[in-house]
Design a protein around this motif. Sequence first.
Motif, PDB file in Angstrom:
ATOM      1  N   MET A  49      50.827  13.939  46.194  1.00 26.73           N
ATOM      2  CA  MET A  49      50.017  14.225  45.006  1.00 26.73           C
ATOM      3  C   MET A  49      48.812  13.286  44.921  1.00 26.73           C
ATOM      4  N   GLU A  50      49.049  12.001  45.167  1.00 26.19           N
ATOM      5  CA  GLU A  50      47.976  11.014  44.978  1.00 26.19           C
ATOM      6  C   GLU A  50      46.928  11.086  46.097  1.00 26.19           C
ATOM      7  N   VAL A  51      47.339  11.445  47.305  1.00 27.32           N
ATOM      8  CA  VAL A  51      46.371  11.576  48.395  1.00 27.32           C
ATOM      9  C   VAL A  51      45.370  12.682  48.051  1.00 27.32           C
ATOM     10  N   GLU A  52      45.891  13.782  47.519  1.00 24.40           N
ATOM     11  CA  GLU A  52      45.006  14.871  47.091  1.00 24.40           C
ATOM     12  C   GLU A  52      44.000  14.380  46.049  1.00 24.40           C
ATOM     13  N   ARG A  53      44.516  13.586  45.109  1.00 23.06           N
ATOM     14  CA  ARG A  53      43.677  13.103  44.022  1.00 23.06           C
ATOM     15  C   ARG A  53      42.582  12.170  44.549  1.00 23.06           C
ATOM     16  N   ILE A  54      42.979  11.288  45.475  1.00 25.07           N
ATOM     17  CA  ILE A  54      42.007  10.343  46.037  1.00 25.07           C
ATOM     18  C   ILE A  54      40.931  11.094  46.810  1.00 25.07           C
ATOM     19  N   ASN A  55      41.346  12.096  47.582  1.00 21.78           N
ATOM     20  CA  ASN A  55      40.370  12.848  48.375  1.00 21.78           C
ATOM     21  C   ASN A  55      39.464  13.715  47.498  1.00 21.78           C
ATOM     22  N   ASP A  56      40.023  14.255  46.425  1.00 23.03           N
ATOM     23  CA  ASP A  56      39.182  15.036  45.501  1.00 23.03           C
ATOM     24  C   ASP A  56      38.113  14.144  44.867  1.00 23.03           C
ATOM     25  N   ALA A  57      38.448  12.861  44.733  1.00 22.97           N
ATOM     26  CA  ALA A  57      37.489  11.935  44.129  1.00 22.97           C
ATOM     27  C   ALA A  57      36.541  11.341  45.180  1.00 22.97           C
ATOM     28  N   GLY A  58      36.579  11.860  46.399  1.00 24.62           N
ATOM     29  CA  GLY A  58      35.628  11.411  47.415  1.00 24.62           C
ATOM     30  C   GLY A  58      36.210  10.526  48.491  1.00 24.62           C
ATOM     31  N   GLY A  59      37.521  10.252  48.439  1.00 25.41           N
ATOM     32  CA  GLY A  59      38.153   9.475  49.491  1.00 25.41           C
ATOM     33  C   GLY A  59      37.662   8.041  49.534  1.00 25.41           C
ATOM     34  N   VAL A  60      37.619   7.480  50.733  1.00 28.31           N
ATOM     35  CA  VAL A  60      37.178   6.098  50.922  1.00 28.31           C
ATOM     36  C   VAL A  60      35.912   6.118  51.786  1.00 28.31           C
ATOM     37  N   HIS A  61      34.832   5.535  51.291  1.00 27.09           N
ATOM     38  CA  HIS A  61      33.546   5.540  52.007  1.00 27.09           C
ATOM     39  C   HIS A  61      33.130   6.952  52.381  1.00 27.09           C
ATOM     40  N   GLY A  62      33.433   7.912  51.526  1.00 27.26           N
ATOM     41  CA  GLY A  62      33.057   9.285  51.814  1.00 27.26           C
ATOM     42  C   GLY A  62      33.957   9.974  52.830  1.00 27.26           C
ATOM     43  N   ARG A  63      34.920   9.236  53.382  1.00 28.63           N
ATOM     44  CA  ARG A  63      35.853   9.850  54.333  1.00 28.63           C
ATOM     45  C   ARG A  63      37.175  10.133  53.623  1.00 28.63           C
ATOM     46  N   PRO A  64      37.836  11.244  53.972  1.00 31.33           N
ATOM     47  CA  PRO A  64      39.139  11.495  53.355  1.00 31.33           C
ATOM     48  C   PRO A  64      40.190  10.528  53.886  1.00 31.33           C
ATOM     49  N   ILE A  65      41.297  10.386  53.168  1.00 36.91           N
ATOM     50  CA  ILE A  65      42.433   9.642  53.725  1.00 36.91           C
ATOM     51  C   ILE A  65      43.545  10.635  54.036  1.00 36.91           C
ATOM     52  N   GLU A  66      44.355  10.259  54.999  1.00 36.95           N
ATOM     53  CA  GLU A  66      45.490  11.094  55.374  1.00 36.95           C
ATOM     54  C   GLU A  66      46.697  10.177  55.531  1.00 36.95           C
ATOM     55  N   VAL A  67      47.836  10.556  54.922  1.00 27.84           N
ATOM     56  CA  VAL A  67      49.049   9.752  55.089  1.00 27.84           C
ATOM     57  C   VAL A  67      50.013  10.534  55.963  1.00 27.84           C
ATOM     58  N   LEU A  68      50.361   9.969  57.109  1.00 23.72           N
ATOM     59  CA  LEU A  68      51.306  10.612  58.018  1.00 23.72           C
ATOM     60  C   LEU A  68      52.702  10.128  57.652  1.00 23.72           C
ATOM     61  N   ILE A  69      53.531  11.043  57.133  1.00 21.40           N
ATOM     62  CA  ILE A  69      54.861  10.655  56.655  1.00 21.40           C
ATOM     63  C   ILE A  69      55.913  10.955  57.710  1.00 21.40           C
ATOM     64  N   GLU A  70      56.692   9.928  58.053  1.00 16.89           N
ATOM     65  CA  GLU A  70      57.791  10.105  59.011  1.00 16.89           C
ATOM     66  C   GLU A  70      59.114   9.829  58.311  1.00 16.89           C
ATOM     67  N   ASP A  71      60.152  10.568  58.695  1.00 11.74           N
ATOM     68  CA  ASP A  71      61.478  10.404  58.100  1.00 11.74           C
ATOM     69  C   ASP A  71      62.304   9.438  58.951  1.00 11.74           C
ATOM     70  N   ASP A  72      62.866   8.402  58.309  1.00  9.18           N
ATOM     71  CA  ASP A  72      63.707   7.479  59.083  1.00  9.18           C
ATOM     72  C   ASP A  72      65.200   7.775  58.912  1.00  9.18           C
ATOM     73  N   ALA A  73      65.549   8.846  58.190  1.00  8.88           N
ATOM     74  CA  ALA A  73      66.948   9.263  58.026  1.00  8.88           C
ATOM     75  C   ALA A  73      67.848   8.127  57.526  1.00  8.88           C
ATOM     76  N   THR A  74      67.289   7.200  56.731  1.00  8.00           N
ATOM     77  CA  THR A  74      68.025   6.040  56.196  1.00  8.00           C
ATOM     78  C   THR A  74      68.706   5.271  57.322  1.00  8.00           C
ATOM     79  N   ASP A  75      68.013   5.125  58.442  1.00  5.71           N
ATOM     80  CA  ASP A  75      68.602   4.470  59.600  1.00  5.71           C
ATOM     81  C   ASP A  75      67.583   3.490  60.166  1.00  5.71           C
ATOM     82  N   ALA A  76      67.999   2.217  60.308  1.00  6.46           N
ATOM     83  CA  ALA A  76      67.053   1.177  60.723  1.00  6.46           C
ATOM     84  C   ALA A  76      66.492   1.446  62.117  1.00  6.46           C
ATOM     85  N   GLU A  77      67.343   1.913  63.035  1.00  5.89           N
ATOM     86  CA  GLU A  77      66.890   2.201  64.397  1.00  5.89           C
ATOM     87  C   GLU A  77      65.805   3.275  64.387  1.00  5.89           C
TER      88      GLU A  77
END
Lengths: 398, 293
Positions: A68-96
């Motif tokens: 939700m917040e990434v969308e909001r930040i990008n709608d407001a112009g992102g950072v230095h005119g560039r969008p931001i992207e968050v790459l989300i990875e699942d760790d399955a609640t496992d340290a390894e």
Amino acid sequence: MAASRTRLALVVTVAVAMVIVSLSGCAAESEPVDDSVDVTEPYRIGAVLSLTGTFAGLGEPEKKTIDMEVERINDAGGVHGRPIEVLIEDDATDAETAVAVTTRLLERGDIVAIIGATGTGGTMAMRQEIVRAGIPQVSVAGGTVITADFHPLVFQTPWSNSLVVPFTLRYLEEQGFYKIGLISDTGGFGKDGVEVIKEAIEGTDFELVAEESFNPGDTDMTAQLTLIRAADADVVVLWSAGREAATVAKNMAQLDFGIPLVGSHGNARIEFIEGAGEAAEDFVFAAGKILVPEAYGEDSEEYAVATDFIERYTERYGEAPDTFAGHAYDSLYIIVEAMQRLPEGFSPEDLRDEIEKTTGFVGIGGTFNYSETDHNGLTEDDLVMYRVSGGRWVLEER
Amino acid sequence: MGGTELLQFGLAGLKNGSIYALVALGFTLVYAATGAINFAQGEFYMLGGMLSVWAYADLGLPLPLAAVTGVAATAVLGGVFELAAIRPRKDGDPLAIIIITVGGSMVLSSMARHLFGPTERPLPAFSGGGSVKVFGASLEVQSVWILGMTALAVAALWYLYNRTGLGRAMRACAVNRDAARIVGVDTRLMVTVSFVLAATLGALAGLAVTPLTQTVFDVGPSVGIKGFAAAILGGLGNPIAAVVGGLVLGMLESLSIAFISSTYKDAIALIVLLSVLFLRPQGILGRWRREKV
């Protein structure tokens, strides 16, 4: 014959797959990082969250918040005119797995910072990779060890046990509860809490009359509670972040203790109230102010930030955000605002230094002031005591 | 330590033990029919609670109907699981079946995660909250339900095994599958029936516990391990032994908390399990099965 042909086909397939993997690995390594600034190219942040496994209930609101917040930040112009992207990875609640997905993220070569992991175990396990890559990390896990075992690259946003324990003890002192019956889970959060509590009560009037534990997944704690009752405690203190907390509350109601149950910020979840039902009544715990935003003070900036976030989250997802959503919000904005303060073309070291300079950042968990020695940034002023009353959280009167 | 406390520990052990017993019965039934361990047994426990919650909260059924729906749906799923995943493996190799059930358990819990979400969900107690006093010790009303349902399930199973044609066919199948087939028992059908029964028993346990603990997609494996340990402790393949194993394991855990330490209760239960197996590899009530050459 048919069987041997199938086996041959299998061997060939595996061999081809291995060649492809090794080639693509080489390609990724040899490809030079593009230094020229492309305005359409987003800034990339990695996030390691527990979307499956035991902490899935924590990782889910964290992911929703980031989306939700990434969308909001990008709608407001992102950072230095560039969008931001968050790459989300699942760790399955496992340290390894947390280590493996962190490595995968960092090998891309274009990640500026890492959010996560959801759990303390994952956060600590990732550190080797973070240090090797020299990328700043902002964890959403609450373990004291994360910032107590200090590393310049590692920050955290939740209130750690070293803040919550003294705050809770002060409440117990006010109420005149000195004989503590402690019950905790054997997971990272519970163990961390027990250690901090033991250290904090050393040389004080507090006395630990019973110390019991249970395993994640246990379905009955009456035996442990019976021992605590026999030890003649003034109060039962519960340190646990899992669903078993509701069972503890119910078992206490069943045994008809007549002494109060005090929990921690690990129990600041609506599922606890739903699960424990009537047994949750009069349960007291410390947590941040997001649960009852009036606690911030209605004219304050904190109140405005929190209610705005709660409204947008509730509108989008049909449920109120919990404290874990708040930790993800804080982590993301601490990184993004540091990026915005820096000129274009900053390095990971610049970003780390800038995150450390974060002062007066008004987030959901409180007001953050990082320094060269404090990478948690919060104080006890950001905490408040709650009581469950009528199936809701209300501010505990003190 | 007073008598009231001792009784309280006993009641806690009895309650946990009867849950382990129901899960252990599921292991034992499938073992008797196939010679394999069904590692998806814990998922039946999860589904029993989860599908009841779904029927109650999402479909809006009244609680008794939702409970029946949850258990029945799990029983059907158990049968479907056998038909879709176990039966195609025609030679019935136990090792292959074990691997299939491990995979099946992952599929079932992932599906539950996707359909019902990652957070725990509550179910109201069957006949209201509150607790009853037993000689000064207290027992939740829901725990009375747990004990009652276990007793009823064991009685029904005993009746099925000893008084019906289906039960005799299942026992014949357990003693010697080939001989049973020769005298006209449909051994394939017996495997399906064993999975349906195992799913039903697991679902009953999951349903009975959910009002006390809530349920979520990943509760299966930990209970599955306890049930498996109980089945081994009692002696695999014998329903009475499974019940005894479950109750003994529950009591052991409770007494370790009372007299030793709550931190090590699982380890202590495991040590006792290992020593029993060392002295009596066939379990407490198991009979020696001498290999004939």
